[in-house]
Design a protein around this motif. Sequence first.
Motif, PDB file in Angstrom:
ATOM      1  N   ARG A  56       0.833  -1.210   0.000  1.00 49.27           N
ATOM      2  CA  ARG A  56       0.000   0.000   0.000  1.00 49.27           C
ATOM      3  C   ARG A  56       0.867   1.259   0.000  1.00 49.27           C
ATOM      4  N   LEU A  59       2.449   1.762  -3.440  1.00 50.83           N
ATOM      5  CA  LEU A  59       1.484   2.301  -4.401  1.00 50.83           C
ATOM      6  C   LEU A  59       1.242   3.790  -4.169  1.00 50.83           C
ATOM      7  N   GLU A  60       1.127   4.195  -2.910  1.00 50.73           N
ATOM      8  CA  GLU A  60       0.924   5.606  -2.591  1.00 50.73           C
ATOM      9  C   GLU A  60       2.150   6.435  -2.971  1.00 50.73           C
ATOM     10  N   GLY A  62       4.185   5.764  -5.391  1.00 56.34           N
ATOM     11  CA  GLY A  62       4.173   5.849  -6.852  1.00 56.34           C
ATOM     12  C   GLY A  62       3.196   6.876  -7.366  1.00 56.34           C
ATOM     13  N   ARG A  63       2.080   7.057  -6.678  1.00 54.51           N
ATOM     14  CA  ARG A  63       1.081   8.047  -7.081  1.00 54.51           C
ATOM     15  C   ARG A  63       1.555   9.472  -6.821  1.00 54.51           C
ATOM     16  N   GLU A  64       2.334   9.664  -5.759  1.00 52.25           N
ATOM     17  CA  GLU A  64       2.812  10.995  -5.394  1.00 52.25           C
ATOM     18  C   GLU A  64       3.857  11.525  -6.373  1.00 52.25           C
ATOM     19  N   GLU A  65       4.586  10.622  -7.015  1.00 48.29           N
ATOM     20  CA  GLU A  65       5.665  11.048  -7.922  1.00 48.29           C
ATOM     21  C   GLU A  65       5.153  11.513  -9.249  1.00 48.29           C
TER      22      GLU A  65
END
Length: 65
Positions: A56, A59-60, A62-65
């Motif tokens: 988790r 994944l978070e 990866g979304r922030e980048e």
Amino acid sequence: MSRARRRADLARMKKKARRVYPHDAQAKNADHLCTCSCLVCGNPRRHWGEIRPSERRALEAGREE
């Protein structure tokens, strides 16, 4: 596996069975000491498709980048 090893393992399992099930003096449940795998006690990844906390976080990140 040698007979001595099997007998030692059975004695160890019977000792644990007596500790887990004190009412069973003969330790008949020595071969059935598996923990519960019901919906409440079982693996959430298997029952509800949840992901591990580390996955988790990845994944978070990866979304922030």
